[in-house]
Design an enzyme around this catalytic site. Structure first.
Site, PDB file in Angstrom:
ATOM      1  N   CYS A 130      29.429  39.232  44.934  1.00  0.00           N
ATOM      2  CA  CYS A 130      28.390  39.653  43.981  1.00  0.00           C
ATOM      3  C   CYS A 130      27.186  38.715  43.912  1.00  0.00           C
ATOM      4  CB  CYS A 130      28.999  39.846  42.600  1.00  0.00           C
ATOM      5  SG  CYS A 130      30.375  40.999  42.661  1.00  0.00           S
ATOM      6  N   HIS A 270      24.471  39.164  36.542  1.00  0.00           N
ATOM      7  CA  HIS A 270      25.239  40.126  37.338  1.00  0.00           C
ATOM      8  C   HIS A 270      25.825  41.167  36.396  1.00  0.00           C
ATOM      9  CE1 HIS A 270      27.844  42.031  40.096  1.00  0.00           C
ATOM     10  NE2 HIS A 270      28.955  41.462  39.675  1.00  0.00           N
ATOM     11  N   ASN A 300      29.053  48.290  38.193  1.00  0.00           N
ATOM     12  CA  ASN A 300      28.968  47.043  38.955  1.00  0.00           C
ATOM     13  C   ASN A 300      28.680  47.389  40.422  1.00  0.00           C
ATOM     14  OD1 ASN A 300      29.459  44.726  40.421  1.00  0.00           O
ATOM     15  ND2 ASN A 300      31.317  44.160  39.303  1.00  0.00           N
TER      16      ASN A 300
HETATM   17  N1  ACO Z   1      41.464  52.908  30.976  1.00  0.00           N
HETATM   18  C1  ACO Z   1      42.403  52.714  30.022  1.00  0.00           C
HETATM   19  N2  ACO Z   1      43.183  51.607  29.990  1.00  0.00           N
HETATM   20  C2  ACO Z   1      42.964  50.676  30.929  1.00  0.00           C
HETATM   21  C3  ACO Z   1      42.008  50.829  31.925  1.00  0.00           C
HETATM   22  C4  ACO Z   1      41.238  52.004  31.924  1.00  0.00           C
HETATM   23  N3  ACO Z   1      40.296  52.239  32.853  1.00  0.00           N
HETATM   24  N4  ACO Z   1      42.031  49.732  32.719  1.00  0.00           N
HETATM   25  C5  ACO Z   1      42.966  48.917  32.228  1.00  0.00           C
HETATM   26  N5  ACO Z   1      43.546  49.478  31.166  1.00  0.00           N
HETATM   27  C6  ACO Z   1      44.627  48.963  30.343  1.00  0.00           C
HETATM   28  C7  ACO Z   1      45.465  47.980  31.079  1.00  0.00           C
HETATM   29  O1  ACO Z   1      46.431  48.651  31.856  1.00  0.00           O
HETATM   30  C8  ACO Z   1      46.092  47.210  29.936  1.00  0.00           C
HETATM   31  O2  ACO Z   1      47.162  47.962  29.440  1.00  0.00           O
HETATM   32  P1  ACO Z   1      48.556  47.245  29.068  1.00  0.00           P
HETATM   33  O3  ACO Z   1      48.185  46.270  27.983  1.00  0.00           O
HETATM   34  O4  ACO Z   1      49.373  48.374  28.618  1.00  0.00           O
HETATM   35  O5  ACO Z   1      48.997  46.580  30.319  1.00  0.00           O
HETATM   36  C9  ACO Z   1      45.006  47.202  28.874  1.00  0.00           C
HETATM   37  O6  ACO Z   1      44.069  48.231  29.253  1.00  0.00           O
HETATM   38  C10 ACO Z   1      44.239  45.914  28.769  1.00  0.00           C
HETATM   39  O7  ACO Z   1      43.962  45.447  30.068  1.00  0.00           O
HETATM   40  P2  ACO Z   1      43.101  44.178  30.273  1.00  0.00           P
HETATM   41  O8  ACO Z   1      42.988  43.882  31.728  1.00  0.00           O
HETATM   42  O9  ACO Z   1      43.544  43.078  29.353  1.00  0.00           O
HETATM   43  O10 ACO Z   1      41.689  44.706  29.747  1.00  0.00           O
HETATM   44  P3  ACO Z   1      40.379  43.886  29.609  1.00  0.00           P
HETATM   45  O11 ACO Z   1      39.879  43.992  28.255  1.00  0.00           O
HETATM   46  O12 ACO Z   1      40.509  42.509  30.208  1.00  0.00           O
HETATM   47  O13 ACO Z   1      39.371  44.694  30.532  1.00  0.00           O
HETATM   48  C11 ACO Z   1      38.417  44.601  32.707  1.00  0.00           C
HETATM   49  C12 ACO Z   1      39.664  44.869  31.902  1.00  0.00           C
HETATM   50  C13 ACO Z   1      37.335  45.566  32.255  1.00  0.00           C
HETATM   51  C14 ACO Z   1      38.727  44.810  34.178  1.00  0.00           C
HETATM   52  C15 ACO Z   1      37.959  43.160  32.424  1.00  0.00           C
HETATM   53  O14 ACO Z   1      39.030  42.285  32.613  1.00  0.00           O
HETATM   54  C16 ACO Z   1      36.849  42.720  33.309  1.00  0.00           C
HETATM   55  O15 ACO Z   1      35.746  43.229  33.229  1.00  0.00           O
HETATM   56  N6  ACO Z   1      37.094  41.687  34.136  1.00  0.00           N
HETATM   57  C17 ACO Z   1      36.091  41.134  35.006  1.00  0.00           C
HETATM   58  C18 ACO Z   1      35.948  42.028  36.145  1.00  0.00           C
HETATM   59  C19 ACO Z   1      34.750  41.695  36.960  1.00  0.00           C
HETATM   60  O16 ACO Z   1      33.747  41.253  36.472  1.00  0.00           O
HETATM   61  N7  ACO Z   1      34.867  41.944  38.231  1.00  0.00           N
HETATM   62  C20 ACO Z   1      33.840  41.882  39.141  1.00  0.00           C
HETATM   63  C21 ACO Z   1      33.581  40.547  39.665  1.00  0.00           C
HETATM   64  S1  ACO Z   1      33.179  40.518  41.304  1.00  0.00           S
HETATM   65  C22 ACO Z   1      32.477  41.933  41.756  1.00  0.00           C
HETATM   66  O17 ACO Z   1      31.555  42.330  41.098  1.00  0.00           O
HETATM   67  C23 ACO Z   1      32.970  42.685  42.903  1.00  0.00           C
END
Ligand code: ACO
Length: 345
Positions: A130, A270, A300
């Protein structure tokens, strides 16, 4: 960790050791097809409400099957050259930042070079995930600052939909396709790229990666069956890293330019998650009205996210001549980058 030296300094500071270099033209390309949260509700167990509140994303763009990354890069590049008033034969080098090139080799940049008609240009891709566009801006600026080249075209272009598993709700709601480009040329004293910070921590390589298709695990019927050709991400670990590094890298880049967070006119982060953006800008003390956000409509787009956001903010008349702009990104590697620019020629 690898850090670049400041390219120049606005204040008296150390005298500008090399000529100043800046962005003199921008262009972008977005596919027409929109994938909404409601569409995703029909594909995986998720909801519009979850996606909006946990990520800030409402929709993203998807490239049609007959097009690839270099097609978008080409169009963004063409528009950036037109915006800069530069002809293809004036381009000395093309750098495409991407993790989703048309083919592992040759580079997407070579395909752009041919189709843009940049007959004199060197061409290569950068894979820094990214932050790739900011890596490309830093590398290209050094080429111009040193006098090696006059004009470098840098492009961030990604077709993340091709490596996204639309059966995995943890990742498929996040990503979109698109391309953004910038033309780098010498600018007036005190303008352009004031400082740049690049970093990496490969101990986090397994937090976000594509397992199959490389020399470690060549593509096979087995990798296909195991869905290893799609990206994997440990979202919560990447989240924690992102929040910390966005602030640290921004402050370091500002310090290198003899500036502070109070001097920032526009913060261009980003576009991964609105909660990451909000946390970073709060830590820096930057008001939301000075933050550029595109992720609600684009998701993203990895290395395309910063040039797309810059292009949108400049075209909307938000970023203007003389503004101090901080662009910062994090991603797979792990990698990060922050650039401070004083906008204008
Ligand atoms: N819909 C519904 N529920 C979901 C979804 C969805 N799309 N995705 C995950 N969940 C659930 C999970 O399964 C989990 O359920 P569980 O507790 O029963 O296991 C629950 O939601 C919470 O999951 P978390 O991973 O704790 O959710 P979080 O609030 O952390 O959000 C997310 C997840 C959005 C992926 C977040 O962690 C994030 O944005 N991380 C950074 C990602 C990022 O920036 N990546 C890119 C970097 S590099 C690049 O750009 C290629």
């Amino acid at each position: 960790m690898l850090k670049s030296e400041p390219v120049s300094s606005v204040e008296s500071g150390p005298e500008q050791r090399v000529r100043p270099v800046g962005i003199v033209g921008l262009g972008s390309y977005l596919p027409e097809q929109v994938l909404t949260n409601q569409d995703l509700e029909k594909m995986v167990e998720t909801s519009d409400e979850w996606i909006r509140t946990r990520t800030g994303i409402r929709e993203r763009r998807i490239l049609p099957p007959d097009l690839a990354t270099s097609d978008m890069a080409l169009e963004a590049g063409r528009r950036a050259l037109a915006d800069a008033g530069v002809t293809p034969d004036q381009v000395d080098c093309i750098i495409v930042a991407t993790v989703t090139p048309d083919t592992p080799f040759p580079s997407a940049a070579c395909r752009v070079q041919d189709r843009l008609g940049c007959k004199r240009a060197a061409a290569f891709d950068i894979n820094a995930a990214c932050p790739g566009f900011l890596y490309a801006v830093t590398v290209g600026s050094q080429m111009v600052a040193s006098g090696l080249y006059e004009t470098v075209l840098v492009i961030g272009a990604e077709t993340l939909s091709r490596v996204t598993d639309y059966q995995d709700r943890n990742t498929c709601v996040l990503f979109g396709d698109g391309a953004g480009a910038a033309v780098l040329r010498p600018v007036g004293k005190g303008r352009g790229l004031l400082s740049s910070v690049l970093g990496s921590d490969g101990s986090g390589a397994d937090l976000l990666y594509q397992a199959a298709g490389g020399s470690r695990l060549p593509a096979s019927a087995e990798t296909l069956a195991k869905r290893q050709h799609y990206l994997y991400m440990n979202g919560s670990e990447v989240f924690k890293f992102a929040v910390r590094i966005m602030e640290e890298a921004s402050l370091e880049a500002l310090a290198r330019a003899n500036l502070t967070a109070e001097d920032v006119d526009f913060f261009v982060p980003h576009q991964a998650n609105i909660r990451i953006i909000d946390s970073a800008r709060r830590r820096l003390g930057v008001d939301m009205d000075r933050v550029v956000v595109t992720l609600d409509l684009l998701g993203n787009t990895s290395s395309s996210s910063i040039p797309l956001a810059l292009d949108q903010a400049v075209r909307a008349g938000r970023i203007k001549d003389g503004d101090v702009v901080v662009a910062v990104a994090f991603g797979a590697g792990l990698t990060w980058a922050a650039c401070v620019l004083r906008w204008g020629r």
